[in-house]
Scaffold this motif. Structure first.
Motif, PDB file in Angstrom:
ATOM      1  N   HIS A  70       0.833  -1.143  -0.148  1.00 19.27           N
ATOM      2  CA  HIS A  70       0.023   0.061   0.022  1.00 19.27           C
ATOM      3  C   HIS A  70       0.897   1.308  -0.047  1.00 19.27           C
ATOM      4  CE1 HIS A  70      -3.908  -2.074   0.578  1.00 19.27           C
ATOM      5  NE2 HIS A  70      -3.078  -2.904   1.382  1.00 19.27           N
ATOM      6  N   TYR A  71       2.196   1.090   0.369  1.00 20.32           N
ATOM      7  CA  TYR A  71       3.145   2.420   0.207  1.00 20.32           C
ATOM      8  C   TYR A  71       4.253   2.026  -0.498  1.00 20.32           C
ATOM      9  CZ  TYR A  71       0.253   3.732   4.234  1.00 20.32           C
ATOM     10  OH  TYR A  71      -0.881   4.156   5.095  1.00 20.32           O
ATOM     11  N   GLY A  76      -4.077   8.094   8.341  1.00 20.76           N
ATOM     12  CA  GLY A  76      -4.835   9.593   7.706  1.00 20.76           C
ATOM     13  C   GLY A  76      -3.576  10.491   7.185  1.00 20.76           C
ATOM     14  N   PHE A  77      -2.715  10.275   7.816  1.00 22.39           N
ATOM     15  CA  PHE A  77      -1.616  11.203   7.483  1.00 22.39           C
ATOM     16  C   PHE A  77      -0.689  10.809   6.286  1.00 22.39           C
ATOM     17  CE2 PHE A  77      -2.793  13.186  11.545  1.00 22.39           C
ATOM     18  CZ  PHE A  77      -2.718  14.521  11.019  1.00 22.39           C
ATOM     19  N   PHE A  78      -0.663   9.376   6.437  1.00 23.79           N
ATOM     20  CA  PHE A  78       0.159   8.915   4.786  1.00 23.79           C
ATOM     21  C   PHE A  78      -0.542   8.177   4.081  1.00 23.79           C
ATOM     22  CE2 PHE A  78       2.754   9.536   8.791  1.00 23.79           C
ATOM     23  CZ  PHE A  78       3.917  10.052   8.311  1.00 23.79           C
ATOM     24  N   PRO A  79      -0.997   8.775   2.984  1.00 28.73           N
ATOM     25  CA  PRO A  79      -1.809   8.244   1.968  1.00 28.73           C
ATOM     26  C   PRO A  79      -1.195   6.747   1.422  1.00 28.73           C
ATOM     27  CG  PRO A  79      -1.354  10.544   1.637  1.00 28.73           C
ATOM     28  CD  PRO A  79      -0.379   9.805   2.651  1.00 28.73           C
ATOM     29  N   GLN A  89      -8.328   4.284  -5.171  1.00 33.03           N
ATOM     30  CA  GLN A  89      -9.843   4.207  -5.361  1.00 33.03           C
ATOM     31  C   GLN A  89     -10.335   4.259  -4.057  1.00 33.03           C
ATOM     32  OE1 GLN A  89      -7.791   2.285  -7.182  1.00 33.03           O
ATOM     33  NE2 GLN A  89      -8.412  -0.054  -6.962  1.00 33.03           N
ATOM     34  N   LEU A  90      -9.753   3.837  -3.158  1.00 29.00           N
ATOM     35  CA  LEU A  90     -10.393   3.553  -1.667  1.00 29.00           C
ATOM     36  C   LEU A  90     -10.677   4.995  -1.072  1.00 29.00           C
ATOM     37  CD1 LEU A  90      -8.410   0.615  -0.101  1.00 29.00           C
ATOM     38  CD2 LEU A  90     -10.738   0.734  -1.135  1.00 29.00           C
ATOM     39  N   GLU A  91      -9.960   6.106  -1.840  1.00 30.13           N
ATOM     40  CA  GLU A  91     -10.116   7.435  -1.158  1.00 30.13           C
ATOM     41  C   GLU A  91     -11.431   8.107  -1.534  1.00 30.13           C
ATOM     42  OE1 GLU A  91      -5.431   9.074  -0.734  1.00 30.13           O
ATOM     43  OE2 GLU A  91      -6.764   9.604  -2.472  1.00 30.13           O
ATOM     44  N   PRO A  92     -12.089   8.856  -0.670  1.00 28.96           N
ATOM     45  CA  PRO A  92     -11.540   9.176   0.624  1.00 28.96           C
ATOM     46  C   PRO A  92     -11.658   8.044   1.598  1.00 28.96           C
ATOM     47  CG  PRO A  92     -13.610  10.322   0.158  1.00 28.96           C
ATOM     48  CD  PRO A  92     -13.444   9.586  -0.940  1.00 28.96           C
ATOM     49  N   LEU A  93     -10.519   7.891   2.348  1.00 30.99           N
ATOM     50  CA  LEU A  93     -10.420   6.663   3.172  1.00 30.99           C
ATOM     51  C   LEU A  93     -10.723   6.945   4.567  1.00 30.99           C
ATOM     52  CD1 LEU A  93      -9.439   3.685   3.504  1.00 30.99           C
ATOM     53  CD2 LEU A  93      -6.934   4.633   4.074  1.00 30.99           C
ATOM     54  N   ASP A  94     -11.678   6.592   5.341  1.00 30.96           N
ATOM     55  CA  ASP A  94     -11.927   6.862   6.591  1.00 30.96           C
ATOM     56  C   ASP A  94     -11.025   5.553   7.521  1.00 30.96           C
ATOM     57  OD1 ASP A  94     -12.804   7.098   9.080  1.00 30.96           O
ATOM     58  OD2 ASP A  94     -14.763   6.243   8.901  1.00 30.96           O
ATOM     59  N   CYS A 131       5.876   9.096   3.380  1.00 31.07           N
ATOM     60  CA  CYS A 131       5.575  10.360   2.597  1.00 31.07           C
ATOM     61  C   CYS A 131       4.371  10.988   3.106  1.00 31.07           C
ATOM     62  CB  CYS A 131       5.448   9.969   1.049  1.00 31.07           C
ATOM     63  SG  CYS A 131       5.446  11.576   0.197  1.00 31.07           S
ATOM     64  N   SER A 132       4.453  11.985   3.899  1.00 26.60           N
ATOM     65  CA  SER A 132       3.146  12.736   4.376  1.00 26.60           C
ATOM     66  C   SER A 132       2.245  12.956   3.311  1.00 26.60           C
ATOM     67  CB  SER A 132       3.508  13.641   5.315  1.00 26.60           C
ATOM     68  OG  SER A 132       4.208  14.878   4.576  1.00 26.60           O
ATOM     69  N   ARG A 133       0.955  13.004   3.772  1.00 22.07           N
ATOM     70  CA  ARG A 133      -0.022  13.603   3.057  1.00 22.07           C
ATOM     71  C   ARG A 133       0.346  15.047   2.294  1.00 22.07           C
ATOM     72  NH1 ARG A 133      -5.016  12.058   1.366  1.00 22.07           N
ATOM     73  NH2 ARG A 133      -5.054  10.202   3.016  1.00 22.07           N
ATOM     74  N   LYS A 134       0.648  15.617   3.271  1.00 20.27           N
ATOM     75  CA  LYS A 134       1.307  17.259   2.807  1.00 20.27           C
ATOM     76  C   LYS A 134       2.201  17.262   1.671  1.00 20.27           C
ATOM     77  CE  LYS A 134       2.799  21.647   4.665  1.00 20.27           C
ATOM     78  NZ  LYS A 134       3.147  22.379   6.070  1.00 20.27           N
ATOM     79  N   VAL A 135       3.198  16.202   1.876  1.00 22.07           N
ATOM     80  CA  VAL A 135       3.916  16.217   0.640  1.00 22.07           C
ATOM     81  C   VAL A 135       3.275  15.595  -0.420  1.00 22.07           C
ATOM     82  CG1 VAL A 135       6.366  15.179  -0.079  1.00 22.07           C
ATOM     83  CG2 VAL A 135       6.091  16.415   2.282  1.00 22.07           C
TER      84      VAL A 135
END
Length: 569
Positions: free
Chosen positions: A11-12, A115-118, A123-128, A18-22
């Motif tokens: 999954h990564y 939540g902080f590391f996509p 296609q699962l996004e938006p992920l809860d 790699c943070s969601r912000k980056v």
């Protein structure tokens, strides 16, 4: 547990945090939704460019590969530690032998991490994250997530990663007050039995085992070497191979961003490549030992003749008989005419744009294998050939088998015959310069850095004007890291391309007794493989081609017979 099959590696895919912000800042989602995913080299450079723009202490793409490799080492060591301590993780507790350690806050930490590391698939996004964590049932996936939290803690405390802190979402974690995962990990670490197995002077906790060598290594390069030496007997063969590749890549690319450093100039030892296949060529004793070959740069020679005879001699049919007689009288048996084929005018444009005005297009950036009209074309050549045959003077020419001119008949007719990508191999490449094409059907641009000598780019941009389709075609290259920017590289993995080249050579051989093959060594299977489709883990070929590695079996499937052997046969 195999590191290749872990939940987080599935999954990564970057093999590092790699943070969601980056992730959002460089729009990584758009690349992973592309039909043809960019290679690891591209992704590392994209990430490195962003980090250097954010911090003067940034990090290079080669260092990111070291970081990803370091993560794999630490994951393997941590997995071994937990296995040897008899630890298993379930949804609500850590099982240690017969005891059970409740972990009421760990699920919250897992959800925060997701939540902080996509994660993929996108296609699962938006992920809860909270819902996703509740759905996890496999104990191995819980353990994999715990290991990712451990690695996040360890790397965020790695002194060699000051320029990459934004990868670890430290600011976001602090602002949301969820950095309590660190306290949870410390409590968990203290609850785990220590391990005394001779790898350290005293029994170690899990975090101490992972952090100690990182504090000893001044940078990622030193850390990876320390860990490799320390854990050599524990690490699997495929990981040891990746470590070697990452170290070599760093040594080639150096500490600074940009184009790789000096090429590998270590000569190959032919004895290591013993060729036990048959040899079907003839010794050519009837002519080769007596051949005395004179090379003439055709345009230069005609200019010299014009001055000597004080009249225009700019086509082949105007070469005086007395010049041919003089060559024979001086003992020459063969005349090598360099640059008689039709040249790519795009090559001349490149030279002019780089400030070279009183020049011709390169003799080795060939448009088509027809005699150049400026030399009188086919009629002038046939007249010269007839006069040479009368004197027993053989004609020789060049055939360039590894590439064509950047704009050529084969590129116009068969653009698929060239080594290419649907995306640029490096994210920093820009193609805003002049269009070099003379065709209404497509445009050709070389990378901007060529013009100011800031970059030796390995591809040019080719775009169909009507459909908008874009290709990034590699320039010809012999592995010295200095591509020939007015050429494009032919792909010898394609049987139809090899057959076309064989038929071309046969046509030329019917007109020239001697052919000189330019850069012939680049088509030897081992050399072509090293440059363009290296073995997994190999470095030192054309920059960015390590992303397109092939196993020996797959390479031999596509390129089964030595080209030169196939041609001679």
């Amino acid at each position: 547990m195999s590191i290749q099959g872990t939940f987080c590696q599935r999954h990564y895919p970057l093999d590092l945090h790699c943070s969601r912000k980056v992730w959002d800042a460089i729009n990584l989602t758009s690349y992973f939704r592309h039909d043809q995913l960019p290679g690891r080299t591209f992704m590392r450079h994209l990430l490195a460019d962003h980090l250097r723009a954010q911090s003067a202490q940034g990090i290079t793409a080669a260092e990111l590969e070291l970081l990803a490799t370091l993560n794999q080492i630490l994951r393997e060591v941590a997995t071994d530690f937990l296995r040897r301590r008899g630890c298993h993780l379930t949804k609500n507790a850590m099982e240690i032998g017969d005891s059970r350690l409740p972990l009421p806050g760990l699920k919250t930490s897992f959800a925060s991490f997701l939540g902080f590391f996509p994660a993929l698939p996108l296609q699962l996004e938006p992920l809860d994250p909270a819902t996703y964590v509740e759905q996890l049932g496999d104990r191995g996936e819980w353990l994999d997530l715990l290991l990712e939290l451990v690695l996040l803690y360890v790397q965020s405390h790695n002194p060699a990663l000051i320029g990459a802190r934004s990868l670890f979402a430290e600011e976001e974690l602090q602002l949301r007050r969820i950095s309590a995962y660190e306290q949870q990990l410390i409590l968990l670490d203290q609850a785990l039995p220590v391990l005394a197995d001779g790898y350290a002077a005293q029994p170690q906790t899990l975090l101490a085992r992972l952090l100690e060598p990182l504090r000893k290594g001044k940078d990622l390069y030193a850390q990876v070497q320390l860990l490799r030496d320390l854990w050599a007997d524990l690490l699997p063969a495929e990981l040891l191979a990746r470590i070697g590749m990452a170290i070599q890549q760093f040594e080639v690319e150096g500490h600074k961003p940009g184009f790789p450093g000096p090429p590998d100039t270590t000569p190959l030892d032919p004895a290591t490549f013993g060729d036990h296949e048959y040899a079907g060529f003839t010794a050519d004793l009837a002519w080769m030992p007596r051949a005395v070959l004179l090379a003439k740069s055709t345009y230069v020679w005609l200019e010299q003749l014009s001055r000597r005879y004080q009249r225009p001699i700019y086509t082949l049919d105007l070469i005086p008989d007395e010049e041919l007689d003089a060559l024979v009288n001086d003992g020459f048996t063969s005349l090598w005419l360099i640059g008689i084929w039709k040249r790519s005018q795009a090559s001349l444009k490149v030279k002019n744009l780089c400030g070279q005005q009183d020049v011709a297009a390169s003799a080795y950036a060939i448009d088509d294998y027809v005699i150049d009209d400026k030399l009188g074309g086919e009629p002038a050549f046939e007249q010269l050939r007839h006069r040479c045959l009368q004197r027993g003077l053989d004609l020789a020419c060049d055939v360039v088998t590894n590439h064509t001119g950047i704009e050529s008949a084969w590129l116009r007719e068969h653009p698929d015959w060239f080594v290419q990508l649907s995306y640029p191999p490096y994210p920093g490449y820009r193609f805003t310069g002049p269009d070099l094409s003379s065709s209404p059907d497509y445009s050709i641009q070389i990378e901007d850095g060529y013009y100011d000598h800031s970059e030796a780019a390995v591809v040019c941009r080719y775009q169909q004007r009507h459909s908008g389709e874009v290709r990034y075609i590699y320039h010809g290259n012999d592995g010295t890291h200095l591509p020939w920017n007015d050429t494009v590289q032919l792909n010898y993995l394609l049987p139809q391309m090899r057959e076309a080249m064989i038929q071309l050579i046969i046509r030329v051989a019917r007109r020239f007794r001697i052919i000189r093959f330019d850069a012939a060594m680049t088509l030897a299977k081992r050399h072509f493989q090293r440059l363009w489709y290296p073995l997994p883990g190999a470095v030192g070929g054309v920059p960015s081609r390590s992303d397109h590695a092939l196993s020996q079996q797959d390479f031999n499937h596509y390129f089964p017979i030595e080209f030169w052997r196939e041609l001679v046969d």
